[in-house]
Design a protein around this motif. Structure first.
Motif, PDB file in Angstrom:
ATOM      1  N   TYR A  41      21.772  51.686  25.613  1.00 49.53           N
ATOM      2  CA  TYR A  41      22.866  50.741  25.390  1.00 49.53           C
ATOM      3  C   TYR A  41      22.663  50.070  24.048  1.00 49.53           C
ATOM      4  O   TYR A  41      21.532  49.847  23.621  1.00 49.53           O
ATOM      5  N   PRO A  42      23.773  49.711  23.386  1.00 49.85           N
ATOM      6  CA  PRO A  42      23.630  49.001  22.110  1.00 49.85           C
ATOM      7  C   PRO A  42      23.086  47.593  22.340  1.00 49.85           C
ATOM      8  O   PRO A  42      23.209  47.044  23.431  1.00 49.85           O
ATOM      9  N   SER A  43      22.495  47.033  21.291  1.00 47.84           N
ATOM     10  CA  SER A  43      22.022  45.648  21.377  1.00 47.84           C
ATOM     11  C   SER A  43      23.233  44.725  21.430  1.00 47.84           C
ATOM     12  O   SER A  43      24.370  45.141  21.184  1.00 47.84           O
ATOM     13  N   LEU A  44      22.986  43.464  21.742  1.00 49.02           N
ATOM     14  CA  LEU A  44      24.105  42.519  21.892  1.00 49.02           C
ATOM     15  C   LEU A  44      24.901  42.356  20.599  1.00 49.02           C
ATOM     16  O   LEU A  44      26.137  42.333  20.628  1.00 49.02           O
ATOM     17  N   GLU A  76      15.588  44.563  28.739  1.00 49.50           N
ATOM     18  CA  GLU A  76      15.081  44.727  27.375  1.00 49.50           C
ATOM     19  C   GLU A  76      14.692  43.381  26.765  1.00 49.50           C
ATOM     20  O   GLU A  76      13.668  43.272  26.085  1.00 49.50           O
ATOM     21  N   LEU A  77      15.494  42.342  27.027  1.00 49.80           N
ATOM     22  CA  LEU A  77      15.179  41.009  26.513  1.00 49.80           C
ATOM     23  C   LEU A  77      13.889  40.473  27.128  1.00 49.80           C
ATOM     24  O   LEU A  77      13.035  39.916  26.440  1.00 49.80           O
ATOM     25  N   ARG A  82       8.025  39.478  26.654  1.00 51.85           N
ATOM     26  CA  ARG A  82       6.667  39.763  27.138  1.00 51.85           C
ATOM     27  C   ARG A  82       5.837  40.423  26.034  1.00 51.85           C
ATOM     28  O   ARG A  82       4.680  40.074  25.826  1.00 51.85           O
ATOM     29  N   TYR A  83       6.459  41.362  25.324  1.00 50.76           N
ATOM     30  CA  TYR A  83       5.774  42.042  24.226  1.00 50.76           C
ATOM     31  C   TYR A  83       5.388  41.050  23.135  1.00 50.76           C
ATOM     32  O   TYR A  83       4.270  41.074  22.620  1.00 50.76           O
ATOM     33  N   LYS A  84       6.318  40.137  22.796  1.00 47.75           N
ATOM     34  CA  LYS A  84       6.051  39.133  21.776  1.00 47.75           C
ATOM     35  C   LYS A  84       4.896  38.230  22.195  1.00 47.75           C
ATOM     36  O   LYS A  84       4.026  37.897  21.388  1.00 47.75           O
ATOM     37  N   LYS A  85       4.865  37.844  23.470  1.00 48.96           N
ATOM     38  CA  LYS A  85       3.794  36.989  23.984  1.00 48.96           C
ATOM     39  C   LYS A  85       2.446  37.702  23.898  1.00 48.96           C
ATOM     40  O   LYS A  85       1.437  37.112  23.489  1.00 48.96           O
ATOM     41  N   ILE A  86       2.420  38.980  24.255  1.00 46.15           N
ATOM     42  CA  ILE A  86       1.181  39.762  24.206  1.00 46.15           C
ATOM     43  C   ILE A  86       0.703  39.897  22.764  1.00 46.15           C
ATOM     44  O   ILE A  86      -0.490  39.762  22.481  1.00 46.15           O
ATOM     45  N   VAL A  87       1.630  40.150  21.839  1.00 52.26           N
ATOM     46  CA  VAL A  87       1.262  40.280  20.420  1.00 52.26           C
ATOM     47  C   VAL A  87       0.672  38.972  19.900  1.00 52.26           C
ATOM     48  O   VAL A  87      -0.335  38.980  19.192  1.00 52.26           O
TER      49      VAL A  87
END
Length: 197
Positions: A41-44, A76-77, A82-87
């Motif tokens: 799906y496209p992003s918002l 996806e959001l 979660r990915y940002k927090k892990i990074v």
């Protein structure tokens, strides 16, 4: 109606090919194909651009039944957060680790006993050093105060010979392995110029 089907119908109605649409939207043709097949799906922000480009109502499209696009975008959001927090956690951990290593390296280079005491990479071993028989001294002027019986304080300047640090090779085994270390020593008795380190 699913989003992919709607995108395809609107594109065909406007007489555009997938390649033309991709070029005008600054994406690849495969991306447009994936959208039309509901593979992705496209992003918002792209969804808003598509609604303007293909002239369809975004409000009705999002509220239609039979589309799992909102759930997919929501997942996806959440995954992105979660990915940002892990990074961030990994970055902070890496900075703390590098800071710890820098402190240990500084302690080792300057032979700082306080830091070296907590260094897990330094093993504790015994070694033997042969110190020089005569230690270089430096004349230092010091003020010494003395009080007489009447309570009068007098200050005298005294010149003292202060021993200077010496470099000595510390043997850690019988084969001659070891390293040079700096020692702060006092008066070395004659014939006893060795040290256990």
């Amino acid at each position: 109606m699913e989003l992919g089907q709607k995108l395809k119908e609107r594109r065909i109605t406007l007489g555009k090919t997938q390649q033309q649409m991709a070029t005008e939207l600054h994406v690849t043709r495969q991306t447009v194909s994936h959208w039309e097949n509901n593979d992705t799906y496209p992003s918002l922000d792209m969804l808003v651009t598509l609604s303007d480009y293909l002239c369809f109502s975004l409000d009705t499209t999002l509220k239609e039944k039979g589309t799992d696009m909102i759930d997919s975008i929501n997942k996806e959001l959440i995954a992105g957060k979660r990915y940002k927090k892990i990074v961030w956690q990994l970055a902070i951990l890496a900075i703390v680790f590098l800071f710890f290593i820098a402190i240990l390296t500084y302690g080792r280079a300057t032979q700082n006993q306080l830091i070296d005491r907590f260094n897990p990479f330094l093993k504790e071993t015994y070694g033997y050093a042969l110190l020089p028989e005569k230690v270089a001294t430096k004349k230092v002027r010091e003020a010494q105060q003395s009080t007489d019986a009447n309570g009068k304080t007098t200050t005298k300047k005294v010149v003292l010979d202060m021993p200077q640090p010496v470099d000595a090779y510390v043997y850690s085994d019988i084969f001659g392995a070891g390293e040079w270390l700096k020692f702060q020593v006092g008066t070395i008795p004659k014939g006893h110029n060795y040290a256990v380190v």
